[in-house]
Write a protein that holds these residues in place. Sequence first.
Motif, PDB file in Angstrom:
ATOM      1  N   GLY A  53      -6.896  70.473  29.035  1.00 13.48           N
ATOM      2  CA  GLY A  53      -6.770  69.012  28.956  1.00 13.48           C
ATOM      3  C   GLY A  53      -6.489  68.469  27.577  1.00 13.48           C
ATOM      4  N   GLY A  54      -6.040  69.321  26.669  1.00 18.92           N
ATOM      5  CA  GLY A  54      -5.773  68.874  25.301  1.00 18.92           C
ATOM      6  C   GLY A  54      -4.786  67.723  25.211  1.00 18.92           C
ATOM      7  N   ALA A  55      -3.811  67.680  26.129  1.00 15.70           N
ATOM      8  CA  ALA A  55      -2.778  66.642  26.075  1.00 15.70           C
ATOM      9  C   ALA A  55      -3.037  65.514  27.071  1.00 15.70           C
ATOM     10  N   VAL A  56      -4.228  65.515  27.666  1.00 19.84           N
ATOM     11  CA  VAL A  56      -4.545  64.483  28.664  1.00 19.84           C
ATOM     12  C   VAL A  56      -5.083  63.230  27.965  1.00 19.84           C
ATOM     13  N   PRO A  57      -4.444  62.069  28.198  1.00 22.21           N
ATOM     14  CA  PRO A  57      -4.904  60.829  27.541  1.00 22.21           C
ATOM     15  C   PRO A  57      -6.137  60.258  28.257  1.00 22.21           C
TER      16      PRO A  57
ATOM     17  N   TYR B  92       2.808  61.497  32.204  1.00 21.79           N
ATOM     18  CA  TYR B  92       2.107  61.872  30.974  1.00 21.79           C
ATOM     19  C   TYR B  92       0.590  61.711  31.073  1.00 21.79           C
ATOM     20  N   ALA B  93       0.109  61.450  32.278  1.00 23.73           N
ATOM     21  CA  ALA B  93      -1.348  61.363  32.452  1.00 23.73           C
ATOM     22  C   ALA B  93      -1.973  62.753  32.582  1.00 23.73           C
ATOM     23  N   ARG B  94      -1.124  63.780  32.792  1.00 27.59           N
ATOM     24  CA  ARG B  94      -1.637  65.119  33.056  1.00 27.59           C
ATOM     25  C   ARG B  94      -0.985  66.163  32.173  1.00 27.59           C
ATOM     26  N   ASP B  95      -1.643  67.306  32.035  1.00 24.92           N
ATOM     27  CA  ASP B  95      -0.982  68.493  31.496  1.00 24.92           C
ATOM     28  C   ASP B  95      -1.188  69.605  32.534  1.00 24.92           C
ATOM     29  N   GLU B  96      -1.192  70.866  32.146  1.00 26.42           N
ATOM     30  CA  GLU B  96      -1.363  71.918  33.153  1.00 26.42           C
ATOM     31  C   GLU B  96      -2.829  72.289  33.373  1.00 26.42           C
ATOM     32  N   SER B  97      -3.719  71.429  32.932  1.00 25.76           N
ATOM     33  CA  SER B  97      -5.136  71.647  33.227  1.00 25.76           C
ATOM     34  C   SER B  97      -5.470  70.966  34.542  1.00 25.76           C
ATOM     35  N   GLU B  98      -6.726  71.029  34.915  1.00 23.35           N
ATOM     36  CA  GLU B  98      -7.173  70.404  36.158  1.00 23.35           C
ATOM     37  C   GLU B  98      -7.729  69.000  35.897  1.00 23.35           C
ATOM     38  N   ALA B  99      -7.398  68.447  34.738  1.00 19.80           N
ATOM     39  CA  ALA B  99      -7.882  67.098  34.405  1.00 19.80           C
ATOM     40  C   ALA B  99      -6.761  66.074  34.549  1.00 19.80           C
ATOM     41  N   THR B 100      -7.082  64.904  35.029  1.00 25.49           N
ATOM     42  CA  THR B 100      -6.103  63.821  35.104  1.00 25.49           C
ATOM     43  C   THR B 100      -6.600  62.657  34.249  1.00 25.49           C
TER      44      THR B 100
ATOM     45  N   LEU C 261     -11.124  69.012  27.275  1.00 25.89           N
ATOM     46  CA  LEU C 261     -12.046  68.276  28.127  1.00 25.89           C
ATOM     47  C   LEU C 261     -12.894  69.234  28.947  1.00 25.89           C
ATOM     48  N   ALA C 262     -12.272  70.368  29.298  1.00 30.21           N
ATOM     49  CA  ALA C 262     -12.852  71.233  30.319  1.00 30.21           C
ATOM     50  C   ALA C 262     -14.174  71.851  29.888  1.00 30.21           C
ATOM     51  N   LYS C 263     -14.324  72.125  28.601  1.00 29.25           N
ATOM     52  CA  LYS C 263     -15.515  72.873  28.173  1.00 29.25           C
ATOM     53  C   LYS C 263     -16.400  72.122  27.196  1.00 29.25           C
ATOM     54  N   ALA C 264     -16.053  70.862  26.932  1.00 29.39           N
ATOM     55  CA  ALA C 264     -16.825  70.111  25.936  1.00 29.39           C
ATOM     56  C   ALA C 264     -18.320  70.083  26.288  1.00 29.39           C
ATOM     57  N   ALA C 265     -18.607  69.990  27.565  1.00 27.92           N
ATOM     58  CA  ALA C 265     -20.019  69.902  27.968  1.00 27.92           C
ATOM     59  C   ALA C 265     -20.790  71.171  27.627  1.00 27.92           C
ATOM     60  N   TYR C 266     -20.083  72.294  27.484  1.00 26.13           N
ATOM     61  CA  TYR C 266     -20.770  73.568  27.227  1.00 26.13           C
ATOM     62  C   TYR C 266     -20.909  73.885  25.745  1.00 26.13           C
ATOM     63  N   MET C 267     -20.271  73.083  24.878  1.00 19.86           N
ATOM     64  CA  MET C 267     -20.333  73.342  23.435  1.00 19.86           C
ATOM     65  C   MET C 267     -21.763  73.602  22.934  1.00 19.86           C
TER      66      MET C 267
END
Lengths: 477, 477
Positions: free
Chosen positions: B90-94, B41-49, B431-437
């Motif tokens: 990364g919406g479901a990444v804790p 449960y540390a991951r979803d189908e994004s590239e974030a862990t 998580l992936a695009k927060a920096a670009y907001m």
Amino acid sequence: MLIALPKLPLPSPESITRALLELGRALGDSKVLTGDACENYARDESEATGLVPAAVVLAANAEDVRRTLEIAESTGVAVTPRAGGTGRTGGAVPVVGGIVLATDAMKQVKEINAKDLLAVVEPGIVTGDFHAMVEREGFFYPPDPNSLGSCCIGGNVAENAGGPRAFKYGVTREYVLGLEAVLMGGRVVRTGKRTVKGVTGYDVTSLLVGSEGTLGVFTEITLRLVPKPPEVATVLALFDDVRHAGAAVSALVAHGLVPRCLEMLDSATLDAVRAQKVAIDPRAHAMLLIEVDGESATIATLLEKIADVLGRGEGLIDLLAAQDPSQRARLWEARRMLSPATRKLAKYKLSEDIVVPRSRIAELLDGVDEIGARTKVRYLTYGHAGDGNFHVNFLWNDDAERVAVDQAIEALMRLTISLGGTLTGEHGIGLAKAAYMPLEQSEDLMALQRDIKRVFDPKQLLNPGKIFPVRPGHGAC
Amino acid sequence: MLIALPKLPLPSPESITRALLELGRALGDSKVLTGDACENYARDESEATGLVPAAVVLAANAEDVRRTLEIAESTGVAVTPRAGGTGRTGGAVPVVGGIVLATDAMKQVKEINAKDLLAVVEPGIVTGDFHAMVEREGFFYPPDPNSLGSCCIGGNVAENAGGPRAFKYGVTREYVLGLEAVLMGGRVVRTGKRTVKGVTGYDVTSLLVGSEGTLGVFTEITLRLVPKPPEVATVLALFDDVRHAGAAVSALVAHGLVPRCLEMLDSATLDAVRAQKVAIDPRAHAMLLIEVDGESATIATLLEKIADVLGRGEGLIDLLAAQDPSQRARLWEARRMLSPATRKLAKYKLSEDIVVPRSRIAELLDGVDEIGARTKVRYLTYGHAGDGNFHVNFLWNDDAERVAVDQAIEALMRLTISLGGTLTGEHGIGLAKAAYMPLEQSEDLMALQRDIKRVFDPKQLLNPGKIFPVRPGHGAC
């Protein structure tokens, strides 16, 4: 006054004096009405009368709006925004006087973009004028509130206006891609996008649409357009009884048919129209108006299916169809006459616009009859049957009947909620229905919305007294 | 890890201990995973862990969700909600570990209401299963994210998922009539309605849709259905160049044609599919997949018009049409192969889903070429061209290339915004695009959203680290 104003603290004379002075200085006296000139701004097209505002700002541009909301916040004077002033629930009525901020002079259409199917407009453009403008270029803006000849897009967005075509095309919210809004204090935010898709951040645009002028004032609106449907056809169906008409609505929907309009008029409504010298078959006690659009091949198929479904149901007296614009206008005559026709029936009229799930239409009609019989209040019902959205109009002449009318309205609201419906389909809550909010929404949900309101307007100065029932000792919201 | 986690304070060991104890007591140990069982449960189908959570709650019903959010709030432990876990941003990444609240076991379809054209479901029903269920009864639920075989409706609502059919039918938000949501602390709110129309209060439903699990956790979702279109036809068009395919998209839209899907694949994408042994005409350097639905008469007219418009444009190599389901599936083969096919091209892949106004598609494609040439990062582009929503995939093998990839992504985001577009069309910010907001939204608009977030979650414990760029010293949001 048919609708009582909530009791809210009035702005102090000193704050008013300061606001008037600062508004005159910031905007020039020609844009700031005071004194007698403000009298017309105490009302809109609802049955509520507000206090005459101390000042009316005639905003010519976004900067005028920004300055007004800045001054209102700094002086602590309430502001009521207003576009066409055609609302039916008191959205533009200034409950505590203060400042009315009129945006109906901001009429610019800044862009009609054929490739991206969008338009960028100011809030004061009249909806019907905008329709004509985009249709000339081959596009279509579906939302068509009945007041389209005088209402403005800004007000349509504030109230999330609907109209007959909502059955196929949806309501205003479905067409608002983005907004420029000024918040209390003068903060300007641009929300949304110029694309149909987009999920960046929270949907602040949808939150602002339908917020009834309580969260911000729109200065620019980006609207989605669709291709103009090549052909339109109108069908008028007469029935011996409103229940047979209601069954026909259910049958059409059950067959997967999606006309663009699916309107119903009950017997009392037809009588009101007949009284205006519109000839309607005397055997008819209900009418459906059905409109379809699309390619001509599609229309031919749809008309055939509609005739088939209606013919197989009970109580159909007559069926007329037209594709020619002037013949179509003739079929719409009864529907268009409604507002003037029903206004003449009695001294007072209160029009509700409740919605029930389509499967509960028959129970609604029965319940309205029962309420009428019990309270002895005269009523008539018509509306957007396809959406389950009905205008139930209560009529009376004598002030003494008012208690019974209030009982009838409350009974209608309770019935609507018991059928799984909602208090208002297109007019909004405003002043007129704020007292009924707790019938539909929990304390927790209302508290959440009051908290959201506070984020946008911490001092509770923007359009106070609307939507939420006023709780003594809790200030404006 | 391809996507860096924002630095946020972690829950204290004492608070974790207390939360575990209370969760076990409230829900029973069988519903609360701890230790190694939490690793998945540390991951979803994004590239974030993310960090491995201390506990995973397997909610079986709304009360489990309520108790979890109550305990999380009282113990001060962050919660990350999760449905299918198929999100791409990364919406479901804790981000801080804590509790993962999984709702994928809540799969009940409580109601499919034929008369009111709606369904009431729990969040864990798989989207494709729901499609099959409603289509068997003659209805249609249009949103069709590519992951429909494994994603859940709850996640679709949280991310406001789209899919190819959004071009005609719109995205998930257009189908959510109402929600039951649990807020942090365990407050339960029911928003929305069971009718299509309804303007009672603020549109809290639309605010919750697409809020990426940061405002509340859905326990019941009321969805609008539409009649199942009687016929569907698919058209595959091959072009010599992606610019000619782009021009064809513009031409179709300019002719007022509204297919339900209008997908584009570029040359590099076709090569990736060819590498998977799918035969595609070697002269083809771009493909359009077009799908229309409706009455058979409508379809015939549309197919004729589409062929006519494409034939009059430049660069068309071949045109195939099919109405038979198995032939249609063959035409979709290349599109369906994309995810596995492109995954095999390189060790790493980051997929963006930017949107531009349709009129700017050519400029986007040119700009992407320029970015690829300048940064030397390999890329391929495909997506929902009708909506201007493109998946630009950057591919690389060597960790040393990562700096160039980041430059390419930032350049793509800046290009998108300069063309009047938006950062994400269906995947969300996460998580992936927060920096670009800040490239798209002003400080004022972001501050307003952070304030709204605070109304729902004052302690910033629900899905922290998502959507908004984390500012040092400002806590989770």
